[in-house]
Design a protein around this motif. Structure first.
Motif, PDB file in Angstrom:
ATOM      1  N   LEU A 193      -3.338 -44.951 -60.768  1.00  0.00           N
ATOM      2  CA  LEU A 193      -3.345 -45.747 -59.224  1.00  0.00           C
ATOM      3  C   LEU A 193      -2.758 -44.879 -57.987  1.00  0.00           C
ATOM      4  N   TYR A 194      -3.421 -43.206 -57.864  1.00  0.00           N
ATOM      5  CA  TYR A 194      -4.340 -42.648 -56.689  1.00  0.00           C
ATOM      6  C   TYR A 194      -5.330 -42.258 -57.096  1.00  0.00           C
ATOM      7  N   LEU A 195      -6.174 -42.407 -56.372  1.00  0.00           N
ATOM      8  CA  LEU A 195      -7.908 -41.955 -56.500  1.00  0.00           C
ATOM      9  C   LEU A 195      -7.708 -41.237 -55.155  1.00  0.00           C
ATOM     10  N   GLU A 239     -12.628 -38.618 -51.874  1.00  0.00           N
ATOM     11  CA  GLU A 239     -13.810 -37.717 -51.510  1.00  0.00           C
ATOM     12  C   GLU A 239     -13.122 -36.293 -52.622  1.00  0.00           C
ATOM     13  N   TYR A 240     -12.678 -36.390 -53.526  1.00  0.00           N
ATOM     14  CA  TYR A 240     -12.776 -34.981 -54.365  1.00  0.00           C
ATOM     15  C   TYR A 240     -13.105 -35.484 -55.544  1.00  0.00           C
ATOM     16  N   VAL A 241     -12.671 -37.161 -55.962  1.00  0.00           N
ATOM     17  CA  VAL A 241     -12.898 -37.710 -57.837  1.00  0.00           C
ATOM     18  C   VAL A 241     -14.055 -37.971 -57.348  1.00  0.00           C
ATOM     19  N   LYS A 242     -15.124 -38.019 -58.154  1.00  0.00           N
ATOM     20  CA  LYS A 242     -15.918 -38.767 -57.859  1.00  0.00           C
ATOM     21  C   LYS A 242     -16.238 -39.492 -59.406  1.00  0.00           C
ATOM     22  N   ILE A 243     -15.954 -41.099 -59.648  1.00  0.00           N
ATOM     23  CA  ILE A 243     -16.542 -41.312 -60.991  1.00  0.00           C
ATOM     24  C   ILE A 243     -18.117 -41.251 -60.971  1.00  0.00           C
ATOM     25  N   THR A 244     -18.752 -40.760 -62.025  1.00  0.00           N
ATOM     26  CA  THR A 244     -20.471 -40.536 -61.585  1.00  0.00           C
ATOM     27  C   THR A 244     -21.038 -41.797 -62.755  1.00  0.00           C
ATOM     28  N   PRO A 245     -22.271 -42.225 -62.528  1.00  0.00           N
ATOM     29  CA  PRO A 245     -23.021 -43.196 -63.455  1.00  0.00           C
ATOM     30  C   PRO A 245     -22.699 -42.684 -64.888  1.00  0.00           C
ATOM     31  N   ALA A 246     -22.728 -41.586 -65.382  1.00  0.00           N
ATOM     32  CA  ALA A 246     -22.510 -40.777 -66.256  1.00  0.00           C
ATOM     33  C   ALA A 246     -21.152 -41.145 -66.743  1.00  0.00           C
ATOM     34  N   LEU A 247     -20.275 -40.735 -66.487  1.00  0.00           N
ATOM     35  CA  LEU A 247     -18.738 -41.394 -67.094  1.00  0.00           C
ATOM     36  C   LEU A 247     -18.556 -42.486 -66.836  1.00  0.00           C
ATOM     37  N   LYS A 248     -19.472 -43.638 -66.531  1.00  0.00           N
ATOM     38  CA  LYS A 248     -19.416 -45.214 -65.640  1.00  0.00           C
ATOM     39  C   LYS A 248     -19.773 -45.044 -67.328  1.00  0.00           C
TER      40      LYS A 248
END
Length: 162
Positions: free
Chosen positions: A128-130, A133-142
């Motif tokens: 709902l909120y992200l 600045e602090y939460v990175k969706i990395t290529p590995a997570l993707k």
């Protein structure tokens, strides 16, 4: 312990500002819709994108509030995830039972459940909120989320959607 305090404060604020009201201090779920009978379990974590962890692993709606603690003691919410999860008692459960083991001091932790890959993906999709600045969706997570797409399609509202 601090995550429990953050969870309790967030639960109180939801009780005060929404139709969801306190259900029980000790039982699942934390909040209940008075008319619809829909419950909401609230957990807090200082690790965004981690998924869910708890003592029950029940079916129902779960909200995870992630936060960061600053040097001055202030906290900031960095992510809020919500998903309807399938409980441990069901065949296609979103939870994995970790059990309980004795540590080196012979004390034993409370039995714990954590979300499996699909349960964690449901929570991540339901961000709902992200705060980027602090939460990175990395290529590995993707890549990991894309691998799960055959089992759990990526919804258009997910931060993992293209």
């Amino acid at each position: 312990m601090f995550s429990g305090i953050v969870s309790n404060v967030f639960t109180k604020k939801l009780n005060d500002a929404s139709v969801y009201k306190f259900y029980s201090a000790q039982k699942y779920p934390d909040l209940m819709h008075p008319k619809g009978g829909v419950g909401l379990e609230v957990k807090a974590s200082n690790k965004p994108l981690k998924g869910g962890e708890g003592y029950n692993g029940h079916s129902g709606w779960h909200i995870i509030v992630c936060y960061q603690i600053f040097d001055d003691g202030e906290i900031e919410f960095t992510q809020v995830e919500i998903a309807e999860l399938v409980g441990y008692e069901c065949t296609a459960s979103d939870w994995k039972y970790l059990g309980s083991r004795r540590n080196i001091n012979e004390s034993q932790r409370t039995e714990t459940y954590v979300t499996n890959g699909v349960g964690t993906a449901k929570l991540r999709d339901g961000s709902l909120y992200l705060n980027p600045e602090y939460v990175k969706i990395t290529p590995a997570l993707k890549r990991y989320r894309t691998k799960l797409a055959a089992q759990l399609p990526i919804p258009f509202y997910s931060p993992f959607a293209d």
